[in-house]
Structure formats: structure tokens, C-alpha cells
Design a protein around this motif. Sequence first.
Motif, mmCIF file in Angstrom:
data_model
loop_
_atom_site.group_PDB
_atom_site.id
_atom_site.type_symbol
_atom_site.label_atom_id
_atom_site.label_comp_id
_atom_site.label_asym_id
_atom_site.label_seq_id
_atom_site.Cartn_x
_atom_site.Cartn_y
_atom_site.Cartn_z
ATOM 1 N N UNK A 1 53.955 51.960 38.197
ATOM 2 C CA UNK A 1 53.333 51.655 39.780
ATOM 3 C C UNK A 1 52.324 50.563 39.707
ATOM 4 N N UNK A 2 52.415 49.471 40.508
ATOM 5 C CA UNK A 2 51.642 48.605 40.630
ATOM 6 C C UNK A 2 50.091 49.210 41.002
ATOM 7 N N UNK A 3 48.948 48.486 40.603
ATOM 8 C CA UNK A 3 47.667 48.795 40.976
ATOM 9 C C UNK A 3 46.908 47.376 40.739
ATOM 10 N N UNK A 4 45.977 47.698 41.613
ATOM 11 C CA UNK A 4 44.850 46.277 41.408
ATOM 12 C C UNK A 4 44.284 46.402 40.048
ATOM 13 N N UNK A 5 44.121 45.270 39.611
ATOM 14 C CA UNK A 5 43.475 44.827 38.260
ATOM 15 C C UNK A 5 42.148 44.550 38.504
ATOM 16 N N UNK A 6 42.075 43.095 39.284
ATOM 17 C CA UNK A 6 40.932 42.610 39.435
ATOM 18 C C UNK A 6 40.735 41.916 40.691
ATOM 19 N N UNK A 7 39.596 41.717 41.365
ATOM 20 C CA UNK A 7 39.458 40.992 42.502
ATOM 21 C C UNK A 7 38.210 39.935 42.203
ATOM 22 N N UNK A 8 38.171 38.634 42.102
ATOM 23 C CA UNK A 8 37.522 37.851 41.858
ATOM 24 C C UNK A 8 37.047 36.792 42.870
ATOM 25 N N UNK A 9 35.860 36.425 43.245
ATOM 26 C CA UNK A 9 35.407 35.588 44.317
ATOM 27 C C UNK A 9 34.710 34.250 43.573
ATOM 28 N N UNK A 10 34.919 32.851 43.784
ATOM 29 C CA UNK A 10 33.733 32.081 43.573
ATOM 30 C C UNK A 10 33.749 31.235 44.691
ATOM 31 N N UNK A 11 32.238 31.116 45.047
ATOM 32 C CA UNK A 11 31.686 30.499 46.257
ATOM 33 C C UNK A 11 30.778 29.477 45.802
#
Length: 252
Positions: free
Chosen positions: A70-80
Motif C-alpha cells: 500500500x502506498x503511504x506518504x514518505x516525506x513532505x519538504x518545502x523550500x522557500x
Amino acid sequence: MKLHRWSSEEFPQELALIYISLTDKSKHSIFRLSFNSKRVLLKLSNSFCDAHPKRELRMELTAQKDNLKCFNFVAVKVITDDTSIHDGFNVCANKYLSDLCGRKSCFYEVMRKVGNMSSVEKVNWEFCHWYYVGATHIAFNVIIECDKTRGLRAEFRGPFKCTSLVKELKSEASLILREVNTKPTEEAVRKLMEGIIKGREYILYEGGSEQRATVVNNIVNTGATFNGDGNGSKYENCDIVMNSYFNSSPKP
């Protein structure tokens, strides 16, 4: 305002929303969205902000299959960009990042949203961008979900006119004047696609095959105080019990 849709070898679905001022070619708003089942990539470049020469943002979400396929979120990254202090950023509690410029002419937000469907918890991530051009407020957003069998999906909504800085858009009429099924050729768009956004990196979520969580309980509630976070923190009259545990299944 023009919307391009196309596909590439890496990303079956890509789009670019382009808005360049007719009177000043240096003023532009360019947004690119690319995604496949394991990766979503967003890039933003906006020079309409009255308080900054340019606002830039890069957001990347990744997913993978677990032991149950099953697919799952691994990472959420933001560069501003480095042009402002993100006081709205909170990595511990609500999992969101937001920034409103000093003159209130540009705003963006990344937020983790949790809902329930058939008694099953459903987690989505949302990116929202709002900016002011002349007498017009323009807003659009992207809803990103992780389907257990199909992986990542991203839905682009807008752009719309809105009356003020509110999440609920007041107009249902899209501002897109032209939609084409080809990759954009504008020089500004090419630079955004190929360029690297430099600034501050925020990790809103990072999972893995084994996640460690720490629970902190202050079991003395008479006159105990705790100030700070990490180095430089102060503990006074506190009796702290810390318990760690592992979770073998990644969870968004």
C-alpha cells in the motif's frame, strides 16, 4: 493567463500556469506542477508582490509502498525564499507552513488536512497561493492525496478571483484564457523548470519503515514550569517521564 498541460518520461502529468503582465514583462506569476505515483513536485515564482522583488517556493512530496503493498506518504519538504520569517510555521502540532508578506499582497500556505471517509482516516496535503494584481485578488490551490493502490494524485483548482485573503474562494469562474496541451517555451518558464530555488528548507513530514515517537509527561503539576524547545530550554520543578516506542508501518 495560460495553462499548459503535457506529459514527460518521468511525470505522466505536468502543468504550468503562466501569467505575464502585458505592460511590464518583468512581472510574472509562474507555477509548475508535476506528479507521478511516487512523487509530486511544485515550483512557484511570483514577482507581483509589492513587498519583495520575487517570491519563490519549491515543494516536494514522496510516497512508497509498505510491506502490504500500500502506498503511504514518505516525506513532505518545502523550500522557500529567504525574504521573510515564517512565524506561521509549526512542525510539531498542525503540520503547516504559511507566509503573508508585509504589505499583504502575497500569501502562500502548505497544510496537512485530516478527514474521515467511511470511518477511515484520510490525510491530504494542500498548497494554496494568493496574490494581488492591481485591483484583482487571484488564488489557486492544489490538493494532494495518497491513494493506497494508485499512489500520489494532485488536483489543481483555479485560478479564481477572490474578494480578500480567505480560504473559501468567492468566484467559481476560472481566469484561464487559454489552455494548450504542449510544454511551454517561454524563457521565464524554462528558467523556473531548470533552476534551483535557494532558501530555507522545512520538513513538514518525514516517515520511514520504522518511526520513533517520544511521549513526554510532566507528572508533577504543582509549580512546574517548562520554557523553550531544545537547546536553551528551562525545566523548573519538573519530574519528567519519557517513553519511546516504534511503529513499523509509516503513517502520514
